[in-house]
Write an enzyme that holds these catalytic residues in place. Structure first.
Site: not given
Ligand code: AMP
Length: 193
Positions: A21, A95, A134, A140, A151
């Site tokens: 994404k 989400r 990654r 990360r 996740r």
């Molecule tokens: P991402 O970079 O989108 O994979 O987000 C990394 C982490 O941030 C996720 O595993 C969640 O812990 C948190 N996070 C990001 N976006 C959301 C969202 N829309 N709702 C809740 N937690 C989020």
């Protein structure tokens, strides 16, 4: 839509962790003059700056769980409300069904609507392999194997229902996320054209 148009455009980029994404979002925002709103990036920025929100979010993110809907919705709301013309690509938001409903409410208050929800589909074995890779490359802290597994589960339980949610609104198109970055972005461009 032609370049330079000041009309609103709202695109959701959906898919499991590791589907690509972020990479596709970066390509799309450039090509369509959109602003990327990535809740993950916004949260990581808070963590890095050591804000109160960042302190609250860090442990949740490191465990691979979701930050509370209220917090996330407030963050996105203030961004969207600050824009004169809403041209955004939403990456990693919504989400949960609760977030999607709040987004619908907010967009209707702002008299705009989602144009497209694009789902990048990749099978789970490939996703885990990509995320572990990654983890090595970017370091990360939420890319270790245990967190990755969580996740995925969180995605299946809480985020996947959004596929039906947007399908019912006739907004969802799935694209094959296996292939080169260029192949995947070509498929996405076809959806949006
Ligand atoms: P991402 O970079 O989108 O994979 O987000 C990394 C982490 O941030 C996720 O595993 C969640 O812990 C948190 N996070 C990001 N976006 C959301 C969202 N829309 N709702 C809740 N937690 C989020």
């Amino acid at each position: 839509m032609s370049d330079g148009c000041s009309c609103s455009e709202i695109v959701l980029l959906m898919g499991p962790p590791g589907a690509g994404k972020g990479t596709q979002a970066d390509i799309l925002v450039k090509a369509r003059a959109l602003r990327k709103l990535s809740t993950g990036d916004m949260l990581r920025d808070h963590v890095q700056r050591g804000t109160e929100l960042g302190k609250q979010a860090k442990a949740v993110m490191d465990a691979g769980d979701l930050v509370s809907d209220d917090l996330i919705v407030a963050m996105v709301k203030s961004e969207l409300e600050s824009m004169q013309v809403i041209r955004v690509l939403l990456d990693g938001f919504p989400r949960t069904t609760a977030q999607a409903k709040e987004l619908d409410k907010l967009l209707s208050e702002l008299s705009v609507d989602i144009d497209s929800a694009v789902l990048i589909e990749v099978d789970e074995d490939e996703l885990v392999a990509r995320l572990l890779n990654r983890a090595k490359e970017l370091g990360r802290t939420d890319d270790n194997e245990e967190t990755i597994r969580n996740r995925m589960k969180v995605y299946q339980d809480l985020t996947k229902p959004l596929v039906d949610y947007y399908q019912n609104q006739d907004k969802l198109t799935a694209v094959n996320g296996l292939g080169t970055v260029e192949e995947v972005s070509k498929s996405i461009f076809e959806v949006l054209s």
